[in-house]
Design a protein around this motif. Structure first.
Motif, short mmCIF file in Angstrom:
data_model
loop_
_atom_site.label_atom_id
_atom_site.label_comp_id
_atom_site.label_asym_id
_atom_site.label_seq_id
_atom_site.Cartn_x
_atom_site.Cartn_y
_atom_site.Cartn_z
N PRO A 14 8.95 69.86 38.27
CA PRO A 14 10.28 69.02 37.80
C PRO A 14 10.26 68.78 36.58
O PRO A 14 9.54 68.93 35.41
N GLY A 15 11.34 69.03 35.94
CA GLY A 15 12.21 69.16 34.14
C GLY A 15 12.13 70.45 34.49
O GLY A 15 12.17 70.79 33.07
N THR A 81 13.43 65.92 41.70
CA THR A 81 13.20 66.17 43.17
C THR A 81 14.66 66.22 43.91
O THR A 81 14.57 66.63 45.62
N GLY A 82 15.20 65.67 43.57
CA GLY A 82 16.20 65.05 44.37
C GLY A 82 17.46 66.50 45.00
O GLY A 82 18.25 66.70 45.73
N ASP A 83 16.93 67.39 43.88
CA ASP A 83 16.93 68.79 43.48
C ASP A 83 16.85 69.67 44.99
O ASP A 83 17.59 71.09 44.98
N THR A 105 18.94 79.43 49.65
CA THR A 105 17.44 79.71 48.87
C THR A 105 17.44 78.47 49.10
O THR A 105 17.75 78.05 49.15
N LYS A 106 16.44 78.34 50.03
CA LYS A 106 15.11 76.97 50.22
C LYS A 106 14.84 76.90 48.30
O LYS A 106 13.69 77.16 48.58
N LEU A 107 14.72 75.56 48.18
CA LEU A 107 14.26 75.05 46.52
C LEU A 107 13.56 74.26 47.26
O LEU A 107 13.63 72.92 46.87
N THR A 108 12.21 74.01 46.32
CA THR A 108 11.53 73.33 46.04
C THR A 108 10.84 72.86 45.06
O THR A 108 10.68 73.35 44.05
N VAL A 109 11.21 71.37 45.12
CA VAL A 109 10.71 70.61 43.31
C VAL A 109 9.20 70.27 43.62
O VAL A 109 9.59 69.50 44.14
N LEU A 110 8.51 70.64 43.37
CA LEU A 110 6.94 70.06 43.58
C LEU A 110 5.98 69.63 41.83
O LEU A 110 6.64 70.67 40.90
#
Lengths: 110, 117
Positions: A14-15, A81-83, A105-110
């Protein structure tokens, strides 16, 4: 196998900022506008970027697009996280006379 | 509010036929080119077919050419795709999409088509 090539997955915190690449050829990206779509599981896609770098109304300026030669890039800054979603690039292929998409593309925000 | 609402999906046997519809509202339907885009379970997006605003020009992916027919009725604000000789690989969610310029600006929620015996 998709005509346009995207990385299958990416992750970032995030960020942070992330860029998603989309590689094509002279008959598609090299000749035509690129658009980008966001899709959450179980829902229809949503337009994020059109004409390479234009944002529809309501899309925050954290999302940006660019194109150079036969490649295009989607940039997302200030990741939230909503992205977390799937992102697809798309364009017209003048040789195939058909619209083509990247594999996503699967984007994971962790 | 601009809206696209697909209907007509369901289960059909291999070799069978199905017509899927898309009801448009909230905009001047006859002013926009439209397309169908599908997504097989767990897979990416695949453009299926497109039609000009007047209906005078139609376009198809090679995978469906000769089997699918796209059409529209601007008096009824409705887009159709007639799918014949269906195969297992046609199983997908079918999205109705409004095209503007060189992008797909508005997407429906999709309707599921399953081809199986």
């Amino acid at each position: 196998q998709s005509v346009l090539t995207q990385p299958p997955s990416l992750s970032a915190a995030p960020g942070q900022k992330v860029t998603i690449s989309c590689s094509g050829s002279s008959s598609n990206i090299g000749k035509n506008y690129v658009s980008w779509y966001q899709q959450f599981p179980g829902t229809g896609p949503k337009l994020l970027i059109y004409e390479n770098n234009e944002r529809p109304s309501g899309i925050p300026d954290r999302f940006s697009g660019s194109k150079s030669g036969t490649s295009a890039t989607l940039g997302i800054t200030g990741l939230q996280t909503g992205d977390e979603a799937y992102y697809y690039c798309g364009t017209w292929d003048s040789s195939l006379s058909a619209w083509v998409f990247g594999g996503g593309t699967k984007l994971t925000v962790l | 509010e601009v809206q696209l609402l697909e209907s007509g999906g369901g289960l059909v046997q291999p070799g069978g036929s199905l017509r899927v519809s898309c009801a448009a509202s909230g905009f001047t339907f006859g002013s926009y080119a439209m397309s169908w885009v599908r997504q097989a379970p767990g897979k990416g997006l695949e453009w299926v077919s497109g039609i000009s605003a007047s209906g005078g020009s139609t376009y198809y992916a090679d995978s469906v050419k000769g089997r699918f027919t796209i059409s529209r009725d601007n008096s009824k604000n409705t887009l159709y795709v007639q799918m014949n000789s269906l195969r297992a690989e046609d199983t997908a969610v079918y999205y109705c999409v409004r095209k503007k310029g060189d992008a797909f600006h508005i997407w429906g929620q999709g309707t599921m088509v399953t081809v199986s015996s």
